[in-house]
Scaffold this motif. Sequence first.
Motif, PDB file in Angstrom:
ATOM      1  N   GLY A 183       0.777  -1.229   0.000  1.00 31.89           N
ATOM      2  CA  GLY A 183       0.000   0.000   0.000  1.00 31.89           C
ATOM      3  C   GLY A 183       0.806   1.276   0.000  1.00 31.89           C
ATOM      4  N   GLN A 184       2.089   1.170  -0.204  1.00 27.49           N
ATOM      5  CA  GLN A 184       2.937   2.357  -0.218  1.00 27.49           C
ATOM      6  C   GLN A 184       3.220   2.797  -1.647  1.00 27.49           C
ATOM      7  OE1 GLN A 184       5.769   0.731   3.218  1.00 27.49           O
ATOM      8  NE2 GLN A 184       6.128   2.902   2.820  1.00 27.49           N
ATOM      9  N   THR A 185       3.451   4.080  -1.823  1.00 30.13           N
ATOM     10  CA  THR A 185       3.806   4.648  -3.114  1.00 30.13           C
ATOM     11  C   THR A 185       5.204   5.262  -3.016  1.00 30.13           C
ATOM     12  OG1 THR A 185       1.504   5.142  -3.639  1.00 30.13           O
ATOM     13  CG2 THR A 185       3.194   6.327  -4.891  1.00 30.13           C
ATOM     14  N   PHE A 186       6.038   4.936  -4.000  1.00 30.49           N
ATOM     15  CA  PHE A 186       7.401   5.452  -4.045  1.00 30.49           C
ATOM     16  C   PHE A 186       7.582   6.220  -5.351  1.00 30.49           C
ATOM     17  CE2 PHE A 186       7.424   1.749  -1.350  1.00 30.49           C
ATOM     18  CZ  PHE A 186       8.276   2.082  -0.308  1.00 30.49           C
ATOM     19  N   ARG A 187       8.323   7.307  -5.293  1.00 30.72           N
ATOM     20  CA  ARG A 187       8.596   8.092  -6.488  1.00 30.72           C
ATOM     21  C   ARG A 187      10.108   8.211  -6.656  1.00 30.72           C
ATOM     22  NH1 ARG A 187       5.917  12.324  -9.617  1.00 30.72           N
ATOM     23  NH2 ARG A 187       7.545  13.421 -10.784  1.00 30.72           N
ATOM     24  N   GLY A 188      10.562   8.001  -7.886  1.00 33.59           N
ATOM     25  CA  GLY A 188      11.974   8.148  -8.193  1.00 33.59           C
ATOM     26  C   GLY A 188      12.163   8.766  -9.560  1.00 33.59           C
ATOM     27  N   SER A 189      13.384   9.153  -9.857  1.00 31.08           N
ATOM     28  CA  SER A 189      13.683   9.708 -11.180  1.00 31.08           C
ATOM     29  C   SER A 189      13.580   8.644 -12.260  1.00 31.08           C
ATOM     30  CB  SER A 189      15.089  10.317 -11.175  1.00 31.08           C
ATOM     31  OG  SER A 189      15.183  11.371 -10.244  1.00 31.08           O
ATOM     32  N   ALA A 190      13.794   7.372 -11.878  1.00 28.48           N
ATOM     33  CA  ALA A 190      13.745   6.260 -12.825  1.00 28.48           C
ATOM     34  C   ALA A 190      13.539   4.979 -12.031  1.00 28.48           C
ATOM     35  CB  ALA A 190      15.037   6.196 -13.637  1.00 28.48           C
ATOM     36  N   MET A 191      13.349   3.862 -12.739  1.00 32.42           N
ATOM     37  CA  MET A 191      13.166   2.581 -12.061  1.00 32.42           C
ATOM     38  C   MET A 191      13.938   1.494 -12.804  1.00 32.42           C
ATOM     39  SD  MET A 191       9.710   0.670 -10.755  1.00 32.42           S
ATOM     40  CE  MET A 191       9.281  -0.316 -12.168  1.00 32.42           C
ATOM     41  N   ILE A 192      14.586   0.626 -12.038  1.00 32.25           N
ATOM     42  CA  ILE A 192      15.328  -0.516 -12.574  1.00 32.25           C
ATOM     43  C   ILE A 192      14.644  -1.779 -12.084  1.00 32.25           C
ATOM     44  CG2 ILE A 192      17.539  -1.718 -12.654  1.00 32.25           C
ATOM     45  CD1 ILE A 192      18.791   1.045 -11.808  1.00 32.25           C
TER      46      ILE A 192
END
Length: 374
Positions: free
Chosen positions: A134-143
Motif C-alpha cells: 500500500g505504499q507509493t514510491f517516487r523516483g527519477s527512474a526505475m530498474i
Amino acid sequence: MAAALALARAEVPSFVLEQASQFGEIGAGIQLGPNVFRMFDRLGVREHIDKDAVQVEKLIMKDSLSAETITEVPLIGAFAERFGNPYAVSHRADVHGALLQACEESPLVTLAHSQRVESFEDVGDGVLAETEAGQTFRGSAMIGADGLWSHVRSHLFGDGAPRVSGHVAYRAVLPFKEFPEDLRWNAATLWAGPRNHLVHYPLRRRELFNIVAVFHDDAYVEGWNESGDRDALMHRFDGVGPLPMSILERVESWRMWVLCDREPTDVWSKGRVTLLGDAAHPMLQYFAQGACMAVEDAVCLADMVVASCGDYTSAFRAYEKERYLRTGRVQLMARFLGDIYHAEGVARELRNQALRQRTPQQSHDGLAWLYGGP
C-alpha cells in the motif's frame, strides 16, 4: 543491490524495494569468473568476497559413464595472468552478504523489504511505483531487477512466460567430510552424461561441497526453492558410473528448480524504466554466468547514468546498446553447452574426441571474449 551500490559509488542515491520479508539469498554455490572480479573491484567489495571464496585450480569435465577425463582447463598460472583475476566459487549468501553490507553502510542506499511492486507508471519526469503493502514510491527512474519471472518486464513488454528448457536442476550441499574422499578436488567438476550432468565444487573455505544435478524433465514450476524428488533424480541418473553415483547416494534432501531462459533481445527499456540481470536476459546456468552478467549490467548502467548527466531515458538506451550483444552471446552459448554436456550415443563420442584434443592455451583462447571483458 549491485545496481544500487554501483549508483552509490557514482554519488547517485537509490531506493531498493525487496519483495521478500528480509534481504537474503536463495541457493548455495555460485561460480565467479575473472570478469566479475573486475566488477567487484569497481564496487569496492572485492576484499569481502575474497574472504569466503575458494579459488579453484581447474575446471574439469569428465564422462559420467566411463569416468574418462574429457578436458581440463587449468586456472592457476597462465589463466590468472592472462585475465588478471582468479576463477573462484562461493556461497551465494556470502556474495549477497558482501553486497548487502556495502549497501547498508552507504548513506546513498535505502533498503526496504516486504515491498513487492504491484504497479508503476512513467509520469514523464519520474516514475511512481505502488507496492502490495500500500505504499507509493517516487523516483527519477526505475530498474527492474526482479528475476526470471519479472513483473516489471511483463508490465513493460507483455512478452509472456519464459521459455521452458525441458531441464530441471537439483541442488544440495554436503559437509566436506561427508563428500566422497577420493573426489574432494579443488576444482569445479562436471560429469557429463546422457541427458544429464552433475557438478560439484568446494565452498566456504572448503567446509562444504556444492552439488548440482541436472536432467531432462518436462516439469514446470515457478520458483528456485521447491522440494526435489530424490527417487526421480536417482532414476534419471541410473547407469552413470560408480564415482558420480557415490555423490548422489550421499544426498538425502534436494531443492529443485526448472531451467528457463528467453530469446535474446536488444530492447530492455521504455522511457525511464529498464531491466537488469535475469529480468532482461535470463539464461540457462550452463555457462555459470547469470550472476556475473547481472553485476556487469549494474556497473555499466551506473556508468551510463553518469555519462548522461541525469537523462535516464538516453542512459538506459546506451546501457542496453552496450550490453545486449554480450549477454545475448552468453544466453545462446549456454543453450549450446547444454547440448554438449548432455550428448549421448555418437554425439557423446564426438564430443569426447574433440574436447580431448584441446590444449590449455586453446581453452583459454576460447574463453577470452568472456573472461577478458567487458
